[in-house]
Design an enzyme around this catalytic site. Structure first.
Site, PDB file in Angstrom:
ATOM      1  N   PHE A 320       0.819  -1.202   0.000  1.00 41.68           N
ATOM      2  CA  PHE A 320       0.000   0.000   0.000  1.00 41.68           C
ATOM      3  C   PHE A 320       0.855   1.254   0.000  1.00 41.68           C
ATOM      4  O   PHE A 320       1.847   1.340   0.724  1.00 41.68           O
ATOM      5  CB  PHE A 320      -0.875   0.060   1.262  1.00 41.68           C
ATOM      6  N   ASP A 321       0.434   2.252  -0.782  1.00 41.96           N
ATOM      7  CA  ASP A 321       0.892   3.610  -0.556  1.00 41.96           C
ATOM      8  C   ASP A 321       0.027   4.135   0.597  1.00 41.96           C
ATOM      9  O   ASP A 321      -1.007   3.552   0.912  1.00 41.96           O
ATOM     10  CB  ASP A 321       0.685   4.440  -1.822  1.00 41.96           C
ATOM     11  N   LYS A 322       0.424   5.223   1.247  1.00 40.67           N
ATOM     12  CA  LYS A 322      -0.320   5.708   2.416  1.00 40.67           C
ATOM     13  C   LYS A 322      -1.389   6.732   2.068  1.00 40.67           C
ATOM     14  O   LYS A 322      -2.583   6.501   2.248  1.00 40.67           O
ATOM     15  CB  LYS A 322       0.635   6.292   3.458  1.00 40.67           C
TER      16      LYS A 322
END
Length: 624
Positions: A320-322
């Site tokens: 995941f990117d944040k």
């Protein structure tokens, strides 16, 4: 010869699904009358009325087979079906031939309905194309259809309007909501020289722009191209089924010939051709994939590649990117810091009051979060690209960014204190009263309420979540702890994310990547399955991603992962069932137990059952 075949192919496509339904009705009624007339003769016809089914349902199948063989040397199920039809007619089993043709067309129609339903659901997600554009020519404004905009045309976009094509700002300043395209956490300020994308929304301030990408090249049209590329035929497993179909044609002809030679009964050979048709085998995979795509669409996903769901079923790690994925992407006030004699409550009230007249998204966020009645404002003034000012209770109030407050002595000590918030990815709005710095307000993106549950459900599917972010380590660890992610890589540049995925793949782990920006594109491309947040994002993101999450609802992600596994299970069930049914029917045909009529009914009923089983995926939902 080939030209004639291509003309025939075009002729077959005329009328589409409505034509197929009419042909099926005619074929079904003719078979019913044929059956009744054979038991209780009441129509003195010189021919079996089942020929209507052969003509309307069978001839299109034979033509498709001939066209495939002569133009592409494409040996598919329709070749063996055509042989079965012709052989049945040859031994005067007209009803069996009509029945084969009818049930094959019924199976094809059910497949088309499954595909159409999936495509219809996808098309509902792309009704975002701007309809009109304001073109400026010789200082006159003219409203024309958006598709008629030409490259380098000068356009005017008013507040609240959707930008019709991609372009570059020539005059004016504004803030653009790009959530549809990029999933960016905040609307983006635009000024002269900045680029804008079609389908995004101009939030305030009229501006003029020059068109740089129009028609199929524009960002919103990329969404439509994404839909059109959702083709189940691209799945690797479909190719496998097609190769089996080719061998089955050869085996069927051999088995029919040997049975005829050894038993001397041509009716058994014909029955073998009828039951050996690999219809269910060929239908097993594409119908399941398209039904699964339709299901995914209803949950907010656009599937770009047919085999993306097949690959997703094997994923064991998801990165995941944040910002914009695990967080909402919507700013809220998280802190008010006073650096003067004014209290934080007074500072907050002044900020909300002066920003009430602003159209900037950050200003609107402050007013929304304040949620109280604001103070009367006079002499409101906006400094483009810097901030706003007004007179409140006789005091001159300024609110804006560091560029504005460099004129109001933004000293190193204040900048250092603000940096502690900026380092966590927050936005700082400085406040000035009567020419003196009075404090600042902090706006931050907040964690999605569903992030924790989503991560836990992903873990329940035996998939490991990983956080790859460009944020500072403290901010990354804080978010990871809240959602339950134990594997974290912070301060990641685009190449760092790419390297992290490559390392996991070298360990034999199949990886999916979820990102929302251009900086994620290398990782999206490298991952076994790339999922783009916020629609299609930039051109690079479109090319990189296999699946797009249009509405940013990550709570649906566990459903997509579970759906991919369910789809593969359905395909395996379909293939096993179709092969078992074929094998059993062949044995019965060789021994003479099955005749052409019953054989056609049993075999083609199997095809229908396969399609129905696949169609169940349209409404399948993972158990909570």
């Amino acid at each position: 010869m080939k030209k004639m075949m291509f003309k025939l192919e075009e002729l077959l496509e005329v009328g589409g699904m409505k034509k197929d339904i009419v042909f099926l009705v005619i074929g079904g009624v003719s078979l019913l009358f044929s059956l009744m007339n054979s038991r209780f003769p009441f129509l003195p016809l010189p021919f079996d009325i089942a020929w209507l089914s052969i003509l309307f349902c069978g001839i299109p199948i034979i033509l498709e087979a001939v066209i495939g063989l002569t133009t592409r040397f494409d040996i598919k199920a329709d070749v063996l079906v055509s042989l079965a039809l012709i052989a049945s007619i040859f031994i005067h089993e007209d009803f069996a031939a009509g029945e084969v043709a009818f049930i094959m067309q019924l199976g094809a129609l059910l497949e088309d309905l499954t595909v159409a339903r999936a495509r219809a659901g996808i098309e509902k997600l792309v009704q975002l194309t701007p309809q009109t554009a304001r073109v400026i020519s010789h200082n006159e404004e003219q409203i024309i259809p958006a598709e008629q905009v030409q490259l380098k045309d000068i356009l005017r976009v008013l507040p609240g309007e959707t930008i019709p094509v991609d372009g570059i700002l020539l005059s004016g300043q504004t803030s653009v909501n790009q959530a549809v395209m990029t999933g960016e956490s905040l609307p983006v300020d635009k000024t002269v020289g900045d680029t804008v994308s079609s389908g995004t929304v101009n939030q305030y301030g009229a501006f003029e722009m020059k068109a740089t990408k129009v028609g199929k090249d524009s960002s919103i049209q990329r969404m439509i191209q994404l839909v059109q590329s959702a083709d189940a035929d691209k799945a690797k497993i479909v190719g496998l089924a097609d190769r089996w179909a080719t061998w089955i044609v050869v085996i069927a002809l051999s088995a029919a010939t040997l049975t005829w030679l050894f038993t001397g009964q041509i009716i058994r050979a014909v029955t073998i051709l009828v039951v050996f048709c690999p219809c269910a085998l060929v239908l097993a995979t594409p119908t399941a994939i398209m039904a699964a795509i339709g299901n995914a669409t209803k949950h907010g996903f656009l599937v770009r590649e047919g085999d993306a769901l097949e690959r997703l079923a094997g994923v064991r790690k998801i990165t995941f990117d944040k910002t914009g994925t695990l967080t909402y992407g919507t700013p809220v006030v998280t802190a008010v810091k006073s650096l003067s004699s004014y209290s934080e409550a007074e500072l907050y009230a002044y900020a909300a009051s002066v920003e009430k007249m602003s159209e900037h998204p950050l200003g609107k966020a402050i007013v929304h979060c304040y949620g109280k009645e604001t103070l009367p404002v006079q002499d409101f003034h906006m400094e483009p690209g810097e901030g706003v000012s007004a007179v409140i209770d006789g005091k001159t109030i300024h609110a804006g960014n560091a560029k504005l407050f460099n004129r109001i002595h933004l000293n190193a000590e204040v900048a250092k204190e603000a940096e502690s918030y900026l380092s966590d990815g927050s936005t700082v709005i400085y406040m000035g009263i009567d020419g003196e710095l009075a404090g600042f307000i902090v706006l931050s993106d907040t964690l999605r309420t569903e992030s924790y549950d989503t991560i836990q459900k992903i873990r329940d599917l035996h998939i490991t979540p990983v956080l790859l972010t460009g944020d500072h380590e403290n901010a990354a660890l804080n978010i990871a702890k809240k959602v339950g992610i134990t594997e974290v890589k912070a301060n990641c540049l685009p190449e760092d994310k790419l390297t992290a995925i490559e390392e996991a793949q070298k360990r034999g782990e199949s990886v999916s990547m979820i990102g929302d920006g251009i900086n994620d594109a290398p990782a999206l491309k490298k991952a076994n399955v790339g999922i783009a947040m916020g629609g299609i994002g930039s051109d690079i993101a479109v090319d990189a991603a296999d699946i797009a999450l249009v509405d940013d609802e990550i709570k649906e992600l566990p459903h997509l992962l579970a759906l991919s596994k369910r789809m593969m299970k359905t395909i395996k069930i379909n293939l096993s069932f179709s092969m078992a049914l074929n094998f059993l029917a062949i044995v019965l045909a060789i021994t003479g137990i099955l005749g052409p009529v019953v054989g056609a009914l049993v075999h083609n009923a199997g095809s229908v059952l396969v399609i129905i089983n696949s169609a169940l995926l349209l409404k399948w939902k993972a158990q909570e």
